[in-house]
Design a protein around this motif. Structure first.
Motif, PDB file in Angstrom:
ATOM      1  N   LEU A   4      -6.824   5.574 -12.154  1.00 59.15           N
ATOM      2  CA  LEU A   4      -6.159   5.279 -10.899  1.00 59.15           C
ATOM      3  C   LEU A   4      -6.636   3.902 -10.457  1.00 59.15           C
ATOM      4  CD1 LEU A   4      -4.210   6.895  -9.109  1.00 59.15           C
ATOM      5  CD2 LEU A   4      -6.169   7.706  -7.826  1.00 59.15           C
ATOM      6  N   GLN A   5      -5.755   2.916 -10.560  1.00 58.07           N
ATOM      7  CA  GLN A   5      -6.095   1.543 -10.188  1.00 58.07           C
ATOM      8  C   GLN A   5      -5.643   1.302  -8.759  1.00 58.07           C
ATOM      9  OE1 GLN A   5      -3.905  -0.573 -13.196  1.00 58.07           O
ATOM     10  NE2 GLN A   5      -5.493  -0.289 -14.727  1.00 58.07           N
ATOM     11  N   ALA A   6      -6.548   0.807  -7.924  1.00 56.25           N
ATOM     12  CA  ALA A   6      -6.261   0.599  -6.508  1.00 56.25           C
ATOM     13  C   ALA A   6      -6.092  -0.872  -6.181  1.00 56.25           C
ATOM     14  CB  ALA A   6      -7.376   1.191  -5.659  1.00 56.25           C
ATOM     15  N   GLU A   7      -5.069  -1.163  -5.378  1.00 57.88           N
ATOM     16  CA  GLU A   7      -4.833  -2.504  -4.836  1.00 57.88           C
ATOM     17  C   GLU A   7      -4.795  -2.364  -3.324  1.00 57.88           C
ATOM     18  OE1 GLU A   7      -1.037  -3.801  -6.265  1.00 57.88           O
ATOM     19  OE2 GLU A   7      -1.547  -3.373  -8.339  1.00 57.88           O
ATOM     20  N   SER A   8      -5.676  -3.072  -2.645  1.00 61.97           N
ATOM     21  CA  SER A   8      -5.711  -2.999  -1.190  1.00 61.97           C
ATOM     22  C   SER A   8      -4.850  -4.082  -0.570  1.00 61.97           C
ATOM     23  CB  SER A   8      -7.148  -3.148  -0.683  1.00 61.97           C
ATOM     24  OG  SER A   8      -7.906  -2.043  -1.097  1.00 61.97           O
ATOM     25  N   HIS A   9      -4.091  -3.693   0.418  1.00 60.83           N
ATOM     26  CA  HIS A   9      -3.275  -4.586   1.228  1.00 60.83           C
ATOM     27  C   HIS A   9      -3.572  -4.241   2.682  1.00 60.83           C
ATOM     28  CE1 HIS A   9      -0.729  -5.738  -2.262  1.00 60.83           C
ATOM     29  NE2 HIS A   9      -0.951  -4.495  -2.649  1.00 60.83           N
ATOM     30  N   LYS A  10      -3.017  -4.983   3.600  1.00 55.83           N
ATOM     31  CA  LYS A  10      -3.235  -4.705   5.024  1.00 55.83           C
ATOM     32  C   LYS A  10      -2.643  -3.335   5.361  1.00 55.83           C
ATOM     33  CE  LYS A  10      -2.256  -6.477   9.583  1.00 55.83           C
ATOM     34  NZ  LYS A  10      -1.479  -7.425  10.382  1.00 55.83           N
ATOM     35  N   ASN A  11      -3.486  -2.403   5.766  1.00 57.97           N
ATOM     36  CA  ASN A  11      -3.096  -1.052   6.182  1.00 57.97           C
ATOM     37  C   ASN A  11      -2.509  -0.188   5.063  1.00 57.97           C
ATOM     38  OD1 ASN A  11      -3.761  -1.627   8.920  1.00 57.97           O
ATOM     39  ND2 ASN A  11      -1.769  -2.594   9.159  1.00 57.97           N
ATOM     40  N   VAL A  12      -2.476  -0.695   3.833  1.00 54.22           N
ATOM     41  CA  VAL A  12      -1.831   0.011   2.724  1.00 54.22           C
ATOM     42  C   VAL A  12      -2.700  -0.091   1.473  1.00 54.22           C
ATOM     43  CG1 VAL A  12       0.221   0.096   1.248  1.00 54.22           C
ATOM     44  CG2 VAL A  12       0.456  -0.593   3.629  1.00 54.22           C
ATOM     45  N   ILE A  13      -2.754   0.995   0.725  1.00 49.79           N
ATOM     46  CA  ILE A  13      -3.370   0.973  -0.601  1.00 49.79           C
ATOM     47  C   ILE A  13      -2.280   1.339  -1.599  1.00 49.79           C
ATOM     48  CG2 ILE A  13      -5.019   2.068  -2.170  1.00 49.79           C
ATOM     49  CD1 ILE A  13      -6.857   2.535   0.180  1.00 49.79           C
TER      50      ILE A  13
END
Length: 117
Positions: A4-13
């Motif tokens: 499970l690869q995670a990418e963080s964005h503003k208020n969103v993953i």
């Protein structure tokens, strides 16, 4: 086995699921998904299902459970580009409308602009 690869964005993953989503994977997947859904400051978790291998109803059960749990915390689980066999299973078990689902990254960006940064 999965990653499970995670990418963080503003208020969103954005989580990119790679591998099978079957009974042996369910406990670990459920824990990891819960961790991301309960991350402080996150309003939405986007789960990219375009690279899911084998899937069974126990894997879908994790999605339903996580979506219900996230709603209870004022958050939302969104599905992105379900692989054709995943989309077929969602339809077969009659839960395809349970999740906001997007077929392309562009559609998603129009709906959740924070994923564009």
């Amino acid at each position: 086995m999965f990653t499970l690869q995670a990418e963080s964005h503003k208020n969103v993953i954005v989580l990119r699921y790679l591998g099978d989503m079957q009974l042996p994977d369910v406990p670990q997947f459920s824990r990891q998904l819960d961790e991301h859904l309960l991350t402080p400051g996150i309003k939405q978790v986007v789960l990219d299902l375009s690279h899911v291998g084998k899937v069974d109803t126990s894997g879908l059960g994790v999605l339903v459970s996580a979506s219900t749990k996230s709603r209870g915390h004022g958050r939302r689980l969104v599905l992105l580009m379900p692989a054709p066999h995943v989309a077929d299973l969602l339809k077969k078990v009659e839960i395809e409308g349970f999740f906001p689902t997007f077929d392309t990254e562009e559609e998603l960006k129009g709906y959740i602009p924070d994923t564009a940064d």
